[in-house]
Scaffold this active site. Sequence first.
Site, PDB file in Angstrom:
ATOM      1  N   ASP A  37      40.211  14.661 -17.240  1.00  0.00           N
ATOM      2  CA  ASP A  37      39.530  13.386 -17.421  1.00  0.00           C
ATOM      3  C   ASP A  37      38.802  13.026 -16.130  1.00  0.00           C
ATOM      4  OD1 ASP A  37      38.589  10.902 -17.987  1.00  0.00           O
ATOM      5  OD2 ASP A  37      40.506  10.057 -18.621  1.00  0.00           O
TER       6      ASP A  37
ATOM      7  N   LYS B 214      21.901  12.050 -13.896  1.00  0.00           N
ATOM      8  CA  LYS B 214      21.648  13.444 -13.554  1.00  0.00           C
ATOM      9  C   LYS B 214      20.664  13.556 -12.386  1.00  0.00           C
ATOM     10  CE  LYS B 214      24.396  15.378 -16.489  1.00  0.00           C
ATOM     11  NZ  LYS B 214      25.564  16.171 -16.037  1.00  0.00           N
TER      12      LYS B 214
ATOM     13  N   SER C 287      23.498  19.873 -14.218  1.00  0.00           N
ATOM     14  CA  SER C 287      22.683  18.673 -14.368  1.00  0.00           C
ATOM     15  C   SER C 287      21.954  18.706 -15.708  1.00  0.00           C
ATOM     16  CB  SER C 287      21.711  18.575 -13.187  1.00  0.00           C
ATOM     17  OG  SER C 287      20.935  17.402 -13.244  1.00  0.00           O
ATOM     18  N   SER C 288      20.692  18.347 -15.720  1.00  0.00           N
ATOM     19  CA  SER C 288      19.905  18.333 -16.958  1.00  0.00           C
ATOM     20  C   SER C 288      18.429  18.336 -16.612  1.00  0.00           C
ATOM     21  CB  SER C 288      20.232  17.090 -17.788  1.00  0.00           C
ATOM     22  OG  SER C 288      19.326  16.953 -18.863  1.00  0.00           O
TER      23      SER C 288
ATOM     24  N   TYR D  99      21.638   8.082 -18.915  1.00  0.00           N
ATOM     25  CA  TYR D  99      22.154   9.442 -18.739  1.00  0.00           C
ATOM     26  C   TYR D  99      21.262  10.239 -17.796  1.00  0.00           C
ATOM     27  CZ  TYR D  99      22.967  14.367 -19.822  1.00  0.00           C
ATOM     28  OH  TYR D  99      23.199  15.719 -19.729  1.00  0.00           O
TER      29      TYR D  99
END
Length: 264
Positions: free
Chosen positions: A64, A162, A143-144, A158
């Site tokens: 978590d 990132k 990351s993205s 979101y």
Amino acid sequence: MQGRYAGKVVLVTGAGRGMGKAIADAFASEGATVVISARTLSYGEAAVQQIRERGGKASLVNGDISDRAAVKAMFDDAVQAHGQLDVVVHCAADNAHGRVTEMEDEAYDYLIKSNIHSLFWIAKDAAPHLSRAEGKGRLIYISSGSANRTFIPGLIPYAATKAYMNAFARGLAVEFGPLNILVNVIEPGMIASDRMKGELNDAQASAISANFPVPRPGESEEIAAAVLFMASKEASYITGSSLLVDGGASMVPLVGLSNVMSKG
């Protein structure tokens, strides 16, 4: 199993399914002892069992990443079980959807804990162990491509987390260099992970990716291959870098997003 990661211990967060699982599987197939970190223990248990059934080495820890004590315990348990830690791949993340004007404060707070606070906690707790790794320790953040390169409706918070990750990793590479640790980022594009398949059907995914230079969604195994490169001896002179793995999606308009991204 023998391979280029034999004798190495690799911890992967978010490894119960999707990209994290593919990354863990890839390291195990090349000889690493893999520590599976998963918030949903049933996913983690299944991932460990599958690696062991193929002759690999794996163990499970609580994952978590939104909980400070759980992150510390994750590293304590991993090192106690295996005596070392050579590579940490932070793949777990929250991906709360919604427009800024409509997102609940509680959802945003959880997003920040999962996607930003966890970066600091993981870096702080991993550093003493990675600094003792033979060669160089590796800290790799997932990351993205949406962080700095593309806009996706409903994912502003979101994407911002990132972008923070990318900046954090670049600075951390400077701070961790003298500690014998390389820090890098992988930026996945549109990947056919369990999470994506839960949000888009095949027709929607095909419609969005049709305009990409590589006209299809990526596979989790392709992200795993990039991670294994960043952890390899061949990447020993790379730190503070971000590797985009998106089939060229960031170079073209993302056609059809307004039609399929109905959340938020």
